[in-house]
Design a protein around this motif. Structure first.
Motif, PDB file in Angstrom:
ATOM      1  N   MET A  95       0.964  -1.150   0.022  1.00  0.00           N
ATOM      2  CA  MET A  95       0.173  -0.142   0.149  1.00  0.00           C
ATOM      3  C   MET A  95       0.886   1.429   0.249  1.00  0.00           C
ATOM      4  O   MET A  95       1.923   1.266   0.510  1.00  0.00           O
ATOM      5  N   THR A  96       0.601   2.175  -0.825  1.00  0.00           N
ATOM      6  CA  THR A  96       0.817   3.681  -0.506  1.00  0.00           C
ATOM      7  C   THR A  96      -0.006   4.620  -0.744  1.00  0.00           C
ATOM      8  O   THR A  96      -1.261   4.336  -0.730  1.00  0.00           O
ATOM      9  N   GLN A  97       0.319   5.962  -0.975  1.00  0.00           N
ATOM     10  CA  GLN A  97      -0.510   7.201  -1.353  1.00  0.00           C
ATOM     11  C   GLN A  97       0.072   7.714  -2.704  1.00  0.00           C
ATOM     12  O   GLN A  97       1.208   7.946  -2.743  1.00  0.00           O
TER      13      GLN A  97
ATOM     14  N   GLY B  55      -3.102  11.801  -3.193  1.00  0.00           N
ATOM     15  CA  GLY B  55      -3.788  12.029  -1.816  1.00  0.00           C
ATOM     16  C   GLY B  55      -4.984  10.654  -1.610  1.00  0.00           C
ATOM     17  O   GLY B  55      -5.927  11.088  -0.900  1.00  0.00           O
ATOM     18  N   LYS B  56      -4.725   9.668  -2.405  1.00  0.00           N
ATOM     19  CA  LYS B  56      -5.568   8.400  -2.396  1.00  0.00           C
ATOM     20  C   LYS B  56      -4.879   7.276  -2.019  1.00  0.00           C
ATOM     21  O   LYS B  56      -3.698   7.194  -2.616  1.00  0.00           O
ATOM     22  N   GLU B  57      -5.685   6.447  -1.246  1.00  0.00           N
ATOM     23  CA  GLU B  57      -4.767   5.033  -0.994  1.00  0.00           C
ATOM     24  C   GLU B  57      -4.759   4.452  -2.484  1.00  0.00           C
ATOM     25  O   GLU B  57      -5.352   4.220  -3.149  1.00  0.00           O
TER      26      GLU B  57
ATOM     27  N   ASP C 247     -11.106   5.848  -5.102  1.00  0.00           N
ATOM     28  CA  ASP C 247     -11.834   6.935  -4.655  1.00  0.00           C
ATOM     29  C   ASP C 247     -12.930   6.420  -3.799  1.00  0.00           C
ATOM     30  O   ASP C 247     -13.115   5.412  -3.499  1.00  0.00           O
TER      31      ASP C 247
ATOM     32  N   LEU D   3      -5.582   3.057  -7.628  1.00  0.00           N
ATOM     33  CA  LEU D   3      -6.366   3.935  -6.699  1.00  0.00           C
ATOM     34  C   LEU D   3      -7.820   3.978  -6.418  1.00  0.00           C
ATOM     35  O   LEU D   3      -8.421   3.751  -7.356  1.00  0.00           O
TER      36      LEU D   3
END
Length: 218
Positions: free
Chosen positions: A134-136, A139-141, A176, A174
């Protein structure tokens, strides 16, 4: 709902699968704004796409062009290649895809795992898949990884002498609130060995540095 989303994915494999032996068509413009500016790499362009409820901005090197886009139902896809290249013959490719309403039905890890499975259809050699966790991004996972094929199937259909090529790329899924996005940057070059891919978890950061500048706006 999960079953219906699975059907959407199955029906849209042309949007999910790696681009090979594709006859590109002249795209309908979906780019809302392009801003050119200079940077240390010799120049970049900021491009913006309207994808469902979001305006998505991202950077590409100057001269890259949109080679394909398609919006069918709940799916959207746009692909970019360097100037002078096509979807039938490219050395590098950037792609962004949107899947409306999918974020509530499947998690990012499952999505990327399923996508990696579609690579086998286009691969004559071995599929490589390195999961990066996991990362960003923007601004989203996001769940990200590196997927490649040591030797693609006749990707040029005899159009050039480059009939044997390896392909590898960085992929990120990603989420949302409701929609899901898949972004990736891939490269094609010499056939490589499964034990020594040209892109991996240790050296991928420079390759994808501009991708991390992705921005979403309502």
């Amino acid at each position: 709902m999960k079953a219906s989303m699975t059907l959407i994915i199955s029906a849209g494999l042309f949007l999910l699968s790696p681009s090979y032996n594709v006859m590109a068509k002249e795209p309908t413009p979906h780019i809302n704004a392009i801003t050119a500016y200079s940077d240390a790499d010799g120049g970049s362009e900021q491009k913006q796409l309207s994808i469902f409820a979001n305006k998505v901005s991202f950077d590409l090197p100057v001269g890259w062009k949109m080679a394909f886009n398609s919006e069918k139902g709940n799916m959207y896809k746009a692909e970019f290649v360097p100037a002078g290249e096509t979807l039938n013959d490219w050395s590098a490719l950037y792609c962004i895809q949107g899947f409306k309403g999918l974020a509530t039905s499947i998690d990012s890890t499952q999505f990327l795992d399923r996508f990696s499975d579609t690579y086998q259809d286009a691969c004559q050699g071995s599929v490589t898949y390195e999961q990066l966790g996991m990362t960003q991004i923007g601004g989203k996972e996001a769940y990200h990884g590196i997927i490649g094929c040591t030797n693609m199937k006749s990707v040029y259909g005899g159009a050039t002498s480059r009939t044997r090529q390896g392909e590898i790329g960085y992929y990120a899924v990603l989420k949302d609130t409701e929609d899901m996005y898949l972004i990736h940057k891939s490269m094609r070059g010499e056939v490589f060995s499964e034990s020594n891919p040209p892109l991996n978890g240790s050296n991928h950061r420079d390759f994808i540095s501009k991708m991390l500048q992705l921005k979403f706006q309502r």
